[in-house]
Design an enzyme around this catalytic site. Structure first.
Site, mmCIF file in Angstrom:
data_model
loop_
_atom_site.group_PDB
_atom_site.id
_atom_site.type_symbol
_atom_site.label_atom_id
_atom_site.label_comp_id
_atom_site.label_asym_id
_atom_site.label_seq_id
_atom_site.Cartn_x
_atom_site.Cartn_y
_atom_site.Cartn_z
ATOM 1 N N ARG A 65 2.781 -9.405 -10.053
ATOM 2 C CA ARG A 65 4.357 -9.014 -10.143
ATOM 3 C C ARG A 65 4.800 -7.649 -9.369
ATOM 4 O O ARG A 65 6.055 -7.836 -9.253
ATOM 5 C CB ARG A 65 4.499 -8.950 -11.639
ATOM 6 C CG ARG A 65 4.545 -10.121 -12.430
ATOM 7 C CD ARG A 65 4.695 -10.123 -13.820
ATOM 8 N NE ARG A 65 3.829 -9.239 -14.611
ATOM 9 C CZ ARG A 65 2.436 -9.621 -15.050
ATOM 10 N NH1 ARG A 65 2.354 -10.819 -14.922
ATOM 11 N NH2 ARG A 65 1.776 -8.748 -15.468
ATOM 12 N N GLU A 102 -5.777 -3.135 -19.687
ATOM 13 C CA GLU A 102 -5.475 -2.976 -21.142
ATOM 14 C C GLU A 102 -6.012 -4.304 -21.698
ATOM 15 O O GLU A 102 -6.534 -3.984 -22.916
ATOM 16 C CB GLU A 102 -3.892 -3.064 -21.403
ATOM 17 C CG GLU A 102 -3.536 -2.898 -22.819
ATOM 18 C CD GLU A 102 -1.996 -3.367 -22.911
ATOM 19 O OE1 GLU A 102 -1.336 -3.648 -21.912
ATOM 20 O OE2 GLU A 102 -1.536 -3.256 -24.144
HETATM 21 P P1 AMP Z 1 -2.696 -1.191 -16.804
HETATM 22 O O1 AMP Z 1 -3.680 -1.047 -15.812
HETATM 23 O O2 AMP Z 1 -3.276 -1.211 -18.005
HETATM 24 O O3 AMP Z 1 -1.696 -0.038 -16.671
HETATM 25 O O4 AMP Z 1 -1.973 -2.741 -16.807
HETATM 26 C C1 AMP Z 1 -1.082 -2.672 -15.766
HETATM 27 C C2 AMP Z 1 -1.001 -4.011 -15.139
HETATM 28 O O5 AMP Z 1 -1.013 -4.985 -16.120
HETATM 29 C C3 AMP Z 1 0.392 -4.026 -14.705
HETATM 30 O O6 AMP Z 1 0.381 -4.654 -13.249
HETATM 31 C C4 AMP Z 1 0.901 -5.158 -15.442
HETATM 32 O O7 AMP Z 1 1.426 -6.220 -14.650
HETATM 33 C C5 AMP Z 1 -0.022 -5.717 -16.562
HETATM 34 N N1 AMP Z 1 0.107 -5.434 -17.905
HETATM 35 C C6 AMP Z 1 -0.620 -4.710 -18.790
HETATM 36 N N2 AMP Z 1 -0.044 -4.966 -20.034
HETATM 37 C C7 AMP Z 1 0.867 -5.596 -20.019
HETATM 38 C C8 AMP Z 1 1.992 -5.904 -20.991
HETATM 39 N N3 AMP Z 1 2.066 -5.728 -22.284
HETATM 40 N N4 AMP Z 1 3.054 -6.895 -20.690
HETATM 41 C C9 AMP Z 1 3.009 -7.268 -19.302
HETATM 42 N N5 AMP Z 1 2.034 -6.966 -18.319
HETATM 43 C C10 AMP Z 1 0.970 -6.295 -18.554
#
Ligand code: AMP
Length: 177
Positions: A65, A102
């Site tokens: 995205r 996450e």
């Molecule tokens: P992080 O590495 O945990 O910061 O996760 C970031 C990536 O995971 C981003 O590129 C988001 O597209 C996706 N992502 C993580 N959590 C969510 C969420 N709650 N809603 C949408 N996309 C998420």
């Protein structure tokens, strides 16, 4: 339209999808913003503004995205676009790094000639959650000698404190929850 109104409209367009892609996750669906010409343009304008008027050589976007926003920002800023991809997708010589998500674990990579030492880079992704993904991209960019001007997200899940993984870089988000 006022900046406050724009933020409200963008925020109202983000759709919360409960338990996607797995139980306990509230997924922030940004597709309603993409589908609305006015909102998409406003989102890109606000992301462009996070560069603070600094001349950007390349906007780096994170799979998948992040590409949508980063490519539009690059075009608007007159900069090149560079993809950070999930491992196995890039055809040329790459640098790779692994990180915790996450929800799960992953690794990302970057073409090793995609960024030249000293180039001014704006890193863009749709959403900052735990910060693992962005931190991985930052690591690759630092290894290539990039001059990282800032890291910009449409959405920040502030309660996950992902920003702390991106110190000492300048982090901006348009919508924070
Ligand atoms: P992080 O590495 O945990 O910061 O996760 C970031 C990536 O995971 C981003 O590129 C988001 O597209 C996706 N992502 C993580 N959590 C969510 C969420 N709650 N809603 C949408 N996309 C998420």
């Amino acid at each position: 339209m006022s900046t406050h109104q724009v933020h409200q409209d963008l925020s109202a367009a983000v759709r919360d999808v409960i338990d996607f892609p797995k139980p306990g996750i509230v997924f922030k669906d940004i597709t309603p913003i993409l589908a609305d010409a006015g909102l998409f343009r406003e989102a890109i304008s606000l992301l462009c503004a996070t560069a603070g008027g600094v001349k950007i050589d390349k906007v780096v976007g994170i799979d998948a995205r992040g590409f949508i926003f980063a490519a539009a920002v690059a075009d608007r800023l007159g900069a090149g676009f560079v993809p950070v991809r999930k491992t196995g997708k890039l055809p040329w010589k790459t640098r790779q790094t692994s990180y915790a998500l996450e929800y799960g674990e992953a690794s990302v990579e970057l073409h090793e000639d995609a960024v030249q030492p000293g180039e001014s880079i704006l890193l863009v992704d749709d959403l900052l959650a735990t910060g693992g993904t962005a931190a991985a991209a930052v690591k690759l960019l630092e290894e290539l000698g990039a001059n990282l001007i800032g890291i910009s997200f449409l959405i920040e899940l502030a309660f996950l404190h992902g920003r702390s993984k991106l110190i000492p870089h300048s982090v901006h988000s348009i919508l924070s929850y």
